[in-house]
Write an enzyme that holds these catalytic residues in place. Structure first.
Site, PDB file in Angstrom:
ATOM      1  N   GLU A   4      -2.773   8.037  -6.140  1.00  0.00           N
ATOM      2  CA  GLU A   4      -3.015   7.266  -7.359  1.00  0.00           C
ATOM      3  C   GLU A   4      -4.217   7.833  -8.096  1.00  0.00           C
ATOM      4  O   GLU A   4      -5.172   8.284  -7.454  1.00  0.00           O
ATOM      5  CB  GLU A   4      -3.232   5.787  -7.011  1.00  0.00           C
ATOM      6  CG  GLU A   4      -1.990   5.121  -6.423  1.00  0.00           C
ATOM      7  CD  GLU A   4      -2.197   3.643  -6.098  1.00  0.00           C
ATOM      8  OE1 GLU A   4      -3.302   3.130  -6.344  1.00  0.00           O
ATOM      9  OE2 GLU A   4      -1.250   3.006  -5.603  1.00  0.00           O
ATOM     10  N   ARG A  23       0.842  -1.196   0.000  1.00  0.00           N
ATOM     11  CA  ARG A  23       0.000   0.000   0.000  1.00  0.00           C
ATOM     12  C   ARG A  23       0.875   1.244   0.000  1.00  0.00           C
ATOM     13  O   ARG A  23       1.879   1.321   0.715  1.00  0.00           O
ATOM     14  CB  ARG A  23      -0.938   0.011   1.218  1.00  0.00           C
ATOM     15  CG  ARG A  23      -2.151  -0.900   1.059  1.00  0.00           C
ATOM     16  CD  ARG A  23      -3.066  -0.358  -0.033  1.00  0.00           C
ATOM     17  NE  ARG A  23      -4.241  -1.181  -0.274  1.00  0.00           N
ATOM     18  CZ  ARG A  23      -4.339  -2.112  -1.208  1.00  0.00           C
ATOM     19  NH1 ARG A  23      -3.284  -2.397  -1.960  1.00  0.00           N
ATOM     20  NH2 ARG A  23      -5.458  -2.773  -1.400  1.00  0.00           N
ATOM     21  N   HIS A  81       0.278   0.187  -9.921  1.00  0.00           N
ATOM     22  CA  HIS A  81      -0.589  -0.646  -9.072  1.00  0.00           C
ATOM     23  C   HIS A  81      -1.125  -1.843  -9.864  1.00  0.00           C
ATOM     24  O   HIS A  81      -2.329  -2.115  -9.868  1.00  0.00           O
ATOM     25  CB  HIS A  81      -1.745   0.185  -8.508  1.00  0.00           C
ATOM     26  CG  HIS A  81      -2.359  -0.412  -7.275  1.00  0.00           C
ATOM     27  ND1 HIS A  81      -3.041   0.343  -6.353  1.00  0.00           N
ATOM     28  CD2 HIS A  81      -2.400  -1.691  -6.815  1.00  0.00           C
ATOM     29  CE1 HIS A  81      -3.479  -0.435  -5.383  1.00  0.00           C
ATOM     30  NE2 HIS A  81      -3.095  -1.676  -5.642  1.00  0.00           N
TER      31      HIS A  81
END
Length: 445
Positions: free
Chosen positions: A301, A272, A321
């Site tokens: 993000e 994370r 990601h």
């Protein structure tokens, strides 16, 4: 003619009697169906075959909570979501009938699970579907840092001539041998263990720190356990993060902890983004305290090199990601999410749920049959509920339907089912939070 008129009168009388018992159904079966919504996606072709006999499946395609359609807020009793949007207490309170949220992935830091539990909403995740993909991607990043393949490729693309030994030494400067190096894993859940198994095959000595894990697992996998974060940082040549994000470990890697790492160590994060203070990391990369870093997740993000503190940082690899993704993993996650929704519909919440992550905060327990079904739906599987109001579509595989009157207005319903109301402010149970429970050390996404 008189017979026709008589029939019409009789039909009108029956309609008046039935009025208020159930709404007019434009197509589909006559039995009530709960509404289940995919909040931040547009493809529900995998989920529909699993749920279509029990529920109406629709999608919002929302990129923020402000884009979730009013109909979904008022009538959805189940929701599935990826990592695109965040649901705070304020957002959760807008849902009038919601009872279960399934996060299509392992991480659930984008949902306020405590608030959800106090509102009677179960939150579930899919902790195991992308373990192999995330572990493989982590190993790829580690190998890239040690063998510098990304930078060598960039040098050739830029036209750098590499022929003599001196030129090779210059362009491959920083490449290191793996065998005998110490890999430190922060978090040793499913993915952490999968990384350890792979890393040992390359010759790493593997150590890990996980305060929530019971003793003994290190013996079965042939790795070493350390009992403080400081010990792990001090002993590791490469540090890889494999823990969920919570209020206790935000910016776990910061200026203070970076100074406890070995000079010139590597850092990898596929867990994370909030675990790493990117400002501190950028400064450490510029000063050479960290030799290189590979990040699949970021504080903000979608990530862009053009913005944020990492834009000028050297020796940095970033991916968007995607460490969790493969076609197989994506399919398995979606099937598991729909199956979890099905368990909620056919069983009790939260007892029947396989991966409920907020049971300790839950204040109500009831079978689905007593949910406040404010929406009795025709079979409109695949309907789109998204802004601007009035835009309606049918997902691939959805049944064509008469949409008039469905969007944006709701269908008035009168029923005798007991109401399940979300308490505005219910106290949390006097029970300590167990941050090690139900967590997967990372992610899908």
């Amino acid at each position: 003619m008189a017979l026709v008129d008589k029939h019409k009168v009789k039909r009108q009388r029956l309609d008046r009697i039935c009025e208020g018992i159930r709404p007019q159904i434009m197509n589909g079966p006559l039995h009530p169906r709960p509404l289940v919504a995919l909040l931040d996606g547009r493809d529900c072709t995998v989920e529909m075959p699993i749920l279509k006999d029990l529920a109406t499946v629709a999608f919002c395609d929302a990129q923020s909570t402000q884009e979730i359609h009013e109909k979904v807020l008022n009538e959805a009793v189940g929701a599935m979501m990826y990592h695109t949007i965040t649901l705070t207490r304020e957002d959760l309170e807008k849902f009038k009938a919601l009872r279960v949220i399934v996060r299509i992935g392992s991480g659930y830091d984008n949902v306020d699970i405590k608030a959800a539990g106090e509102l009677g909403i179960a939150v579930c995740n899919i902790p195991s579907a992308a373990v192999e993909e995330t572990a493989d991607s982590t190993i790829c990043h580690i190998l890239n840092l040690y063998r510098r393949n990304t930078w060598l490729y960039q040098a050739l693309r830029e036209g750098t001539r590499v022929q003599s030994v001196e030129q090779i030494r210059e362009v491959a400067s920083g490449a290191a041998r793996i065998r005998g190096e110490t890999l430190g894993l922060i978090g040793f859940g499913r993915t952490g263990q999968a990384v350890a198994v792979r890393a040992k095959a390359f010759g790493f000595s593997v150590i890990f720190y996980d305060p929530y894990l019971q003793d003994g697992i290190e013996r079965s996998l042939g790795v070493q356990r350390v009992y403080t974060l400081q010990d792990l940082l001090y002993q590791s040549d490469c540090v890889s993060l494999h823990c969920n994000l919570n209020e206790h470990n935000h910016h776990l890697i910061n200026d203070f902890t970076i100074k406890q790492m070995r000079q010139g160590a590597f850092l990898v994060n596929a867990a994370r983004g909030g675990l790493v203070d990117e400002k501190a990391l950028a400064q450490a990369l510029k000063e050479g305290r960290i030799r290189g870093a590979a990040l699949d997740v970021h504080e903000s993000e979608p990530f862009s090199f053009a913005q944020g503190p990492l834009k000028d940082a050297p020796n940095l690899i970033c991916t968007p990601h995607t460490a969790w993704y493969s076609e197989q993993a994506s399919l398995e996650m979606r099937e598991a999410a729909a199956t979890e929704i099905r368990r909620a519909i056919t069983g009790r919440i939260p007892e029947s749920l396989r991966n409920c992550v907020n049971k300790e905060f839950f204040v109500t327990s009831a079978p689905w049959s007593v949910i406040d079904q404010q929406a009795i739906h025709p079979e409109l599987n695949g309907a789109t509920y998204r802004y601007p109001p009035g835009i309606v579509g049918v997902a691939p595989g959805g049944l064509p339907a008469a949409m008039e009157g469905i969007i944006p207005g709701g269908i008035p319903v009168t029923h005798n089912l007991p109401t399940v109301a979300h308490p505005s402010q219910a106290p949390s149970p006097n029970q300590p939070t167990k941050h090690g429970d139900n967590r997967e050390h990372p992610n899908e996404q």
